[in-house]
Design a protein around this motif. Sequence first.
Motif, PDB file in Angstrom:
ATOM      1  N   ALA A 147      48.228 -33.669  52.556  1.00  0.00           N
ATOM      2  CA  ALA A 147      48.336 -32.487  53.411  1.00  0.00           C
ATOM      3  C   ALA A 147      48.953 -32.846  54.759  1.00  0.00           C
ATOM      4  CB  ALA A 147      46.967 -31.851  53.593  1.00  0.00           C
ATOM      5  N   VAL A 148      48.574 -34.004  55.301  1.00  0.00           N
ATOM      6  CA  VAL A 148      49.148 -34.461  56.561  1.00  0.00           C
ATOM      7  C   VAL A 148      50.647 -34.723  56.397  1.00  0.00           C
ATOM      8  CG1 VAL A 148      49.171 -36.355  58.236  1.00  0.00           C
ATOM      9  CG2 VAL A 148      46.996 -35.390  57.467  1.00  0.00           C
ATOM     10  N   LEU A 149      51.023 -35.368  55.280  1.00  0.00           N
ATOM     11  CA  LEU A 149      52.442 -35.638  55.034  1.00  0.00           C
ATOM     12  C   LEU A 149      53.239 -34.345  54.921  1.00  0.00           C
ATOM     13  CD1 LEU A 149      52.509 -38.581  52.442  1.00  0.00           C
ATOM     14  CD2 LEU A 149      53.243 -38.635  54.827  1.00  0.00           C
ATOM     15  N   ARG A 150      52.684 -33.370  54.213  1.00  0.00           N
ATOM     16  CA  ARG A 150      53.403 -32.102  54.058  1.00  0.00           C
ATOM     17  C   ARG A 150      53.503 -31.363  55.386  1.00  0.00           C
ATOM     18  NH1 ARG A 150      50.378 -32.085  49.165  1.00  0.00           N
ATOM     19  NH2 ARG A 150      48.849 -30.639  50.060  1.00  0.00           N
ATOM     20  N   GLY A 151      52.504 -31.545  56.255  1.00  0.00           N
ATOM     21  CA  GLY A 151      52.596 -30.958  57.581  1.00  0.00           C
ATOM     22  C   GLY A 151      53.626 -31.661  58.440  1.00  0.00           C
ATOM     23  N   ARG A 152      53.732 -32.980  58.276  1.00  0.00           N
ATOM     24  CA  ARG A 152      54.684 -33.761  59.052  1.00  0.00           C
ATOM     25  C   ARG A 152      56.116 -33.504  58.580  1.00  0.00           C
ATOM     26  NH1 ARG A 152      53.156 -39.723  58.557  1.00  0.00           N
ATOM     27  NH2 ARG A 152      51.304 -38.885  59.600  1.00  0.00           N
ATOM     28  N   TYR A 153      56.261 -33.311  57.271  1.00  0.00           N
ATOM     29  CA  TYR A 153      57.585 -33.060  56.691  1.00  0.00           C
ATOM     30  C   TYR A 153      57.528 -31.723  55.947  1.00  0.00           C
ATOM     31  CZ  TYR A 153      57.696 -38.106  57.482  1.00  0.00           C
ATOM     32  OH  TYR A 153      57.612 -39.356  58.045  1.00  0.00           O
ATOM     33  N   PRO A 154      57.665 -30.617  56.643  1.00  0.00           N
ATOM     34  CA  PRO A 154      57.430 -29.294  56.044  1.00  0.00           C
ATOM     35  C   PRO A 154      58.411 -28.920  54.936  1.00  0.00           C
ATOM     36  CG  PRO A 154      58.325 -29.083  58.279  1.00  0.00           C
ATOM     37  CD  PRO A 154      57.969 -30.525  58.088  1.00  0.00           C
ATOM     38  N   ARG A 155      59.492 -29.658  54.815  1.00  0.00           N
ATOM     39  CA  ARG A 155      60.454 -29.351  53.759  1.00  0.00           C
ATOM     40  C   ARG A 155      60.094 -30.011  52.426  1.00  0.00           C
ATOM     41  NH1 ARG A 155      65.138 -31.628  54.611  1.00  0.00           N
ATOM     42  NH2 ARG A 155      66.260 -30.242  53.185  1.00  0.00           N
ATOM     43  N   LEU A 156      59.034 -30.797  52.384  1.00  0.00           N
ATOM     44  CA  LEU A 156      58.598 -31.408  51.131  1.00  0.00           C
ATOM     45  C   LEU A 156      58.196 -30.322  50.135  1.00  0.00           C
ATOM     46  CD1 LEU A 156      56.375 -34.447  52.242  1.00  0.00           C
ATOM     47  CD2 LEU A 156      58.530 -34.563  50.972  1.00  0.00           C
ATOM     48  N   ARG A 157      58.711 -30.436  48.940  1.00  0.00           N
ATOM     49  CA  ARG A 157      58.381 -29.502  47.871  1.00  0.00           C
ATOM     50  C   ARG A 157      57.948 -30.282  46.632  1.00  0.00           C
ATOM     51  NH1 ARG A 157      58.490 -26.906  51.646  1.00  0.00           N
ATOM     52  NH2 ARG A 157      59.589 -24.947  52.111  1.00  0.00           N
ATOM     53  N   PRO A 158      57.016 -29.735  45.860  1.00  0.00           N
ATOM     54  CA  PRO A 158      56.587 -30.438  44.651  1.00  0.00           C
ATOM     55  C   PRO A 158      57.690 -30.510  43.609  1.00  0.00           C
ATOM     56  CG  PRO A 158      55.613 -28.247  44.750  1.00  0.00           C
ATOM     57  CD  PRO A 158      56.280 -28.479  46.065  1.00  0.00           C
ATOM     58  N   VAL A 159      57.739 -31.633  42.916  1.00  0.00           N
ATOM     59  CA  VAL A 159      58.655 -31.795  41.782  1.00  0.00           C
ATOM     60  C   VAL A 159      57.817 -31.591  40.530  1.00  0.00           C
ATOM     61  CG1 VAL A 159      60.376 -33.282  40.685  1.00  0.00           C
ATOM     62  CG2 VAL A 159      59.959 -33.469  43.155  1.00  0.00           C
ATOM     63  N   ASP A 160      57.656 -30.338  40.139  1.00  0.00           N
ATOM     64  CA  ASP A 160      56.714 -29.996  39.079  1.00  0.00           C
ATOM     65  C   ASP A 160      57.068 -30.627  37.737  1.00  0.00           C
ATOM     66  OD1 ASP A 160      55.160 -28.448  40.796  1.00  0.00           O
ATOM     67  OD2 ASP A 160      56.328 -26.630  40.396  1.00  0.00           O
ATOM     68  N   ALA A 161      58.351 -30.721  37.425  1.00  0.00           N
ATOM     69  CA  ALA A 161      58.771 -31.221  36.113  1.00  0.00           C
ATOM     70  C   ALA A 161      58.354 -32.657  35.878  1.00  0.00           C
ATOM     71  CB  ALA A 161      60.287 -31.093  35.959  1.00  0.00           C
ATOM     72  N   ALA A 162      58.131 -33.440  36.977  1.00  0.00           N
ATOM     73  CA  ALA A 162      57.768 -34.855  36.851  1.00  0.00           C
ATOM     74  C   ALA A 162      56.319 -35.119  37.222  1.00  0.00           C
ATOM     75  CB  ALA A 162      58.687 -35.705  37.731  1.00  0.00           C
ATOM     76  N   SER A 163      55.570 -34.076  37.521  1.00  0.00           N
ATOM     77  CA  SER A 163      54.191 -34.238  37.975  1.00  0.00           C
ATOM     78  C   SER A 163      53.207 -33.931  36.859  1.00  0.00           C
ATOM     79  CB  SER A 163      53.920 -33.327  39.177  1.00  0.00           C
ATOM     80  OG  SER A 163      54.746 -33.671  40.274  1.00  0.00           O
ATOM     81  N   GLY A 164      51.968 -34.379  37.052  1.00  0.00           N
ATOM     82  CA  GLY A 164      50.934 -34.162  36.060  1.00  0.00           C
ATOM     83  C   GLY A 164      49.628 -33.760  36.701  1.00  0.00           C
ATOM     84  N   PHE A 165      48.538 -34.073  36.003  1.00  0.00           N
ATOM     85  CA  PHE A 165      47.222 -33.667  36.458  1.00  0.00           C
ATOM     86  C   PHE A 165      46.606 -34.659  37.445  1.00  0.00           C
ATOM     87  CE2 PHE A 165      47.821 -31.881  32.183  1.00  0.00           C
ATOM     88  CZ  PHE A 165      47.706 -30.533  32.485  1.00  0.00           C
TER      89      PHE A 165
END
Length: 232
Positions: free
Chosen positions: A166-184
């Motif tokens: 959450a801190v990283l996403r706040g620091r770099y607000p343009r970060l988006r999840p790469v859903d196709a390569a992510s899992g549980f």
Amino acid sequence: MSQPQVLVQPSGLSGRARDFLAAHARVVPVGTGPGEDECRAEMRAALGYCDESALATLRRIQRRYSGLAFTSRLRDSEIVFEPVLDVDPDTGEIVFGSAIMDAAPDGCRSGFVRPDGTLWFGLFETDAQAFPSLDHFLECEALLHHAHRRRPLSTETPPDADEHLAVLRGRYPRLRPVDAASGFCVGWWSDGERLVFANGLDARLAADGRGASPVPTVVTTWLGEPRPSGGT
């Protein structure tokens, strides 16, 4: 042995995953387990009925992946795809065992697919739901290969991975999840300049169903530019 469909017709995969397989995957001879009649008899003996849908899913997965082999960065080993029918008469559970196996099995780790297509990894008697599908796993492997050719920025083992992300996403607000390569229990984020990978698979397995894990989630960040000359 004929090539798996995923190498011949890699529909549904990204260009990165297709390039990864073309450059690094190979085909090895594997078995497909019992034939149709034997599979049906095994299910009837264990369950009292035959799950035709599960059998059709198994054959589809075998056609697409059986015999695929490559070096896995996530598993840190040579792996082979060899899904076969496995029915547990005590639980009534159908799984496609040996879906992903170490080329040199240690008797401790396992990888199997359930009839809903989800990929699970196991360590001894503990299993963890890892990816929504085998294609998600392939996309993760391709992105790991790509990331390791980039310049590493940091590797951290925060006490609270969710808070750290959450801190990283706040620091770099343009970060988006790469859903196709992510899992549980593994996840990717990118903003075009950096890649962030949170690997909680070993943590999930070590937790063994408990809330806390003695093994931390590892969060690695790479920058977009290639490694300096001489990097591996």
